[in-house]
Design a protein around this motif. Structure first.
Motif, PDB file in Angstrom:
ATOM      1  N   LYS A 610      32.937  50.258  35.097  1.00 64.27           N
ATOM      2  CA  LYS A 610      31.769  49.653  35.737  1.00 64.27           C
ATOM      3  C   LYS A 610      31.599  50.168  37.171  1.00 64.27           C
ATOM      4  O   LYS A 610      30.534  50.042  37.756  1.00 64.27           O
ATOM      5  CB  LYS A 610      31.925  48.130  35.756  1.00 64.27           C
ATOM      6  N   LYS A 611      32.679  50.720  37.711  1.00 59.27           N
ATOM      7  CA  LYS A 611      32.638  51.255  39.066  1.00 59.27           C
ATOM      8  C   LYS A 611      33.116  52.698  39.039  1.00 59.27           C
ATOM      9  O   LYS A 611      33.521  53.206  37.992  1.00 59.27           O
ATOM     10  CB  LYS A 611      33.500  50.401  39.987  1.00 59.27           C
ATOM     11  N   LYS A 655      40.326  44.823  33.593  1.00 56.64           N
ATOM     12  CA  LYS A 655      39.415  43.706  33.342  1.00 56.64           C
ATOM     13  C   LYS A 655      37.973  44.187  33.257  1.00 56.64           C
ATOM     14  O   LYS A 655      37.298  43.989  32.254  1.00 56.64           O
ATOM     15  CB  LYS A 655      39.582  42.650  34.422  1.00 56.64           C
ATOM     16  N   THR A 656      37.501  44.833  34.300  1.00 58.88           N
ATOM     17  CA  THR A 656      36.122  45.331  34.284  1.00 58.88           C
ATOM     18  C   THR A 656      36.052  46.855  34.320  1.00 58.88           C
ATOM     19  O   THR A 656      34.965  47.418  34.189  1.00 58.88           O
ATOM     20  CB  THR A 656      35.335  44.772  35.482  1.00 58.88           C
ATOM     21  N   THR A 657      37.184  47.484  34.498  1.00 59.06           N
ATOM     22  CA  THR A 657      37.218  48.951  34.517  1.00 59.06           C
ATOM     23  C   THR A 657      38.536  49.392  33.878  1.00 59.06           C
ATOM     24  O   THR A 657      39.500  48.621  33.860  1.00 59.06           O
ATOM     25  CB  THR A 657      37.082  49.488  35.958  1.00 59.06           C
ATOM     26  N   PRO A 686      38.816  48.127  29.320  1.00 59.86           N
ATOM     27  CA  PRO A 686      38.651  46.820  29.981  1.00 59.86           C
ATOM     28  C   PRO A 686      38.569  45.668  28.982  1.00 59.86           C
ATOM     29  O   PRO A 686      38.035  45.829  27.876  1.00 59.86           O
ATOM     30  CB  PRO A 686      37.331  46.973  30.739  1.00 59.86           C
ATOM     31  N   THR A 688      36.726  43.138  29.257  1.00 60.88           N
ATOM     32  CA  THR A 688      35.377  42.562  29.231  1.00 60.88           C
ATOM     33  C   THR A 688      34.341  43.458  28.574  1.00 60.88           C
ATOM     34  O   THR A 688      33.160  43.106  28.521  1.00 60.88           O
ATOM     35  CB  THR A 688      34.907  42.271  30.674  1.00 60.88           C
ATOM     36  N   MET A 689      34.734  44.606  28.061  1.00 58.74           N
ATOM     37  CA  MET A 689      33.733  45.534  27.539  1.00 58.74           C
ATOM     38  C   MET A 689      33.192  45.068  26.191  1.00 58.74           C
ATOM     39  O   MET A 689      33.864  44.364  25.429  1.00 58.74           O
ATOM     40  CB  MET A 689      34.298  46.953  27.438  1.00 58.74           C
TER      41      MET A 689
END
Length: 702
Positions: A610-611, A655-657, A686, A688-689
């Motif tokens: 995400k980043k 988690k997000t990446t 991740p 959360t994906m």
């Protein structure tokens, strides 16, 4: 009439399955369904789907449905098995003149009114003649039947193959003949419901192209009117056991691709009768044969020790559809058995050594009483001396009908049964006590519904039988089947959710390297990569290149990663990660059946991030072996047993990446490597994906 209570008394449906049965009935009764928009009963292969839909039939008969039409695949054996299963399950109702079971092609010219007033179960093959006879029954012979309440059950259904096909001449997708006939039939009926039963939900995505792309670049599953998932029972063994469990590497035995080719066509130059126990051309089959006998001997000794009833066991060989190939393979196996018998009598020390190697391999996976080699060896000798092994070719409808028992299953004639066949063994036919499967079907384009249905080693299995089971196939086929397992598992996970949470993202890489939405009906299973929360992606099945070639690359990677050695965790920009993967790809040489497409790997990392960075976990001085004790490639260079292990740390970070584990292996020759240090990466996606299907060039995952 209490049809369901009679079934319940015999079947003892557990609470979860009973809930599925009643929910399915209520949805069928309340929702409009058709062959193009059916109700869906989704189960696993050999997981009790028939038991579930028979329960639905029982409830339907109790609630005013009069006729159940069970549509089967175009197989006499499967039709016979279905008829026998229905007669067995509804035995009490049939004996009390409350119900009748008919094969539509053996239906009397006229059914007496007394029988027409009973509940009718019609078993119909999905063939033109069968459907024409069904049409004749309802609209010519007994037109009053068309006003009754009718339940269609499409067993072993494939939503795509039943409903649509692509007409290359007109270049349009159209309804198939069978589906059209069913629609025509149902239009003339006063009231009917349609339930489809399948284990291959992949076909839900192979639909005409005029589907709507979700605004989040994802596709909602092309769902039927409703979907109910059949719960698996506690003894069910499915693809997870073979492709994603601690047993996976033990159960799998790699076979050379050349051996599969040799066994497809008679070739007495490469496979000589006198060298079957020494030639490398049938090495895998030779191991399969002796492992089968030895595994059965181990189980018999365990059963004797526990005062349990001994079982007959079976082994399947499925590499080709052609009858000549089957006859050739049977000839090889029968002569191989004779060669083992001759060796046992002529050079017992040599024979004993072969059996001992097999025993050591089989016994390592048993978790209960371990019989001594001496007892197992005597048991193996007796099995060969007394000709306990029977090899049978199963490649025509007549062959199968002669081999079926009263339950419609393949009859186990002898203590050890080797069945050699092709497409006739694909779907529906149950084979009991399978502890060996030699598989070599290698179509140009793997289709999930076909390949997964070949897996006759799935089903209700005692764990003590499972641990001595072996699955023999090529590394390429195993890898594809593993990707199918991953896709199937993720799709089921999505289907079990509600509303928007069901969405699955389909992406592919465009020519400009950007990731774009991909129409799911364009995908081939051999090209898919399933991206799921916390999934691991890593290269496997490789050797490191020559020292002189890779040392410069290793030094450049060292400069980028060793600064993180002390803290062991950190962050790197995606461009730096991309650079490292480019360097790593230059150090690995992939073996047969494996590949590592670095551009696809980098694209997936970028998509999941995400980043503009990824977490990294760096560990050095590792000494993992290239091959496991069972001779298969290591797929778990990371560790997960302690709180501080790199995999646990990576999952906490991802988690997000993504988090990427970089392990610096020493690459020692005694561990099977080329003697040069190298870096082994593991990508952890991740948590959360969104579930994502990536159409790639094929890399290896676990």
């Amino acid at each position: 009439m209490n049809f369901y209570s009679q079934l319940q008394a015999n079947q003892h449906y557990h609470n979860e399955l009973e809930q599925v049965i009643f929910r399915t009935y209520h949805k069928l009764a309340s929702e409009a369904t058709s062959s193009n928009r059916p109700g869906m009963l989704l189960g696993n292969i050999q997981s009790g789907k028939t038991r579930a839909f028979i329960g639905v039939m029982g409830v339907a008969f109790d609630r005013d449905y009069d006729i159940a039409i069970v549509l089967t695949k175009s197989s006499n054996a499967l039709l016979k098995q279905t008829c026998q299963r229905l007669m067995s399950e509804f035995h009490d109702s049939i004996e009390n003149d409350q119900a009748r079971v008919y094969d539509i092609m053996k239906l009397p010219n006229r059914i007496r009114k007394y029988e027409r007033n009973q509940k009718l179960m019609l078993v119909v093959k999905k063939e033109t003649k069968n459907l024409d006879r069904l049409h004749e029954l309802f609209f010519e012979t007994h037109p009053e039947l068309k006003d009754k309440r009718i339940l269609f059950i499409d067993d072993e259904a494939d939503y795509a193959s039943v409903s649509y096909h692509h007409n290359q001449a007109s270049n349009i997708t159209e309804l198939r003949v069978i589906s059209s006939k069913l629609d025509q039939l149902r239009k003339g009926l006063s009231y009917s419901s349609y339930l489809q039963v399948t284990a291959t939900p992949y076909s839900l995505y192979l639909q005409p192209e005029d589907r709507t792309v979700h605004e989040q670049k994802s596709y909602l599953p092309i769902r039927p009117a409703f979907t109910e998932i059949v719960p698996i029972h506690d003894q069910y063994i499915g693809s997870k056991t073979y492709f994603d469990s601690e047993l996976s590497n033990t159960l799998f035995w790699p076979v050379n691709e050349q051996e599969i080719e040799v066994l497809k066509k008679q070739d007495r130059r490469r496979v000589k009768e006198t060298t079957l126990l020494t030639t490398g051309n049938v090495k895998g089959l030779r191991h399969a044969f002796i492992n089968f006998v030895t595994a059965a001997a181990v189980r018999w000794e365990q059963q004797r020790h526990a005062n349990e009833r001994w079982k007959k066991y079976s082994f399947l060989i499925h590499t080709d559809r052609g009858k000549k190939a089957h006859e050739w393979q049977a000839d090889v196996v029968i002569k191989m058995e004779e060669q083992f018998r001759q060796l046992m009598h002529g050079d017992e020390l040599a024979f004993q050594k072969i059996v001992e190697e097999s025993y050591e391999h089989v016994i390592q996976s048993t978790t209960r009483f371990q019989p001594t080699f001496e007892h197992v060896y005597e048991c193996v000798k007796k099995a060969l001396n007394d000709e306990h092994v029977v090899t049978e070719v199963v490649n025509s409808e007549q062959d199968v009908e002669n081999l079926l028992n009263q339950q419609g299953e393949l009859r186990l004639h002898a203590p050890l049964n080797i069945f050699i066949g092709g497409q006739i063994l694909d779907r529906g036919i149950t084979v009991q006590n399978v502890i060996g499967f030699y598989y070599g079907r290698n179509p140009r384009n793997f289709q999930q519904d076909t390949v997964m249905q070949h897996s006759r080693m799935y089903g209700a299995r005692a764990i003590d039988d499972v641990v001595v089971t072996r699955f023999y196939t090529t590394q390429k086929i195993y890898n594809v089947m593993k990707r199918m397992h991953e896709f199937d598992s993720e799709l089921r996970r999505s289907l079990s959710k509600e509303g928007e949470d069901q969405k699955v993202v389909f992406i592919e890489k465009a020519e400009n390297e950007e990731l774009i939405p991909c129409s799911p009906n364009k995908l081939l299973l051999s090209e898919l990569q399933t991206l799921a929360p916390h999934k691991r992606i890593l290269p496997t099945g490789f050797q490191t290149d020559y020292r002189t070639r890779i040392i410069p690359h290793i030094k450049r990677i060292d400069r980028l990663l060793l600064p993180f050695e002390d803290k062991q965790v950190g962050k790197l920009s995606l461009s730096a990660v991309s650079n490292i993967f480019d360097l790593i790809s230059e150090t690995l040489v992939m073996d047969e059946g494996y590949s590592f497409h670095v551009d696809d790997v980098k694209a997936m990392i970028a998509y999941a991030a995400k980043k503009d960075f990824a977490h990294i976990v760096v560990k050095t001085n590792r000494n993992i072996r290239r091959l496991t004790k069972t001779g298969v490639y290591e797929t778990s260079p990371d560790t997960a047993s302690t709180k501080s292990s790199e995999l646990r740390v990576a999952r906490q970070l991802a988690k997000t990446t993504p988090a990427i584990i970089f392990l610096r292996q020493n690459g020692k020759e005694e561990h099977g490597w080329s003697g040069t240090p190298f870096w082994w990466p593991i990508i952890v996606l991740p948590s959360t994906m969104t579930s994502t299907i990536y159409a790639n060039k094929t890399i290896q995952t676990r």
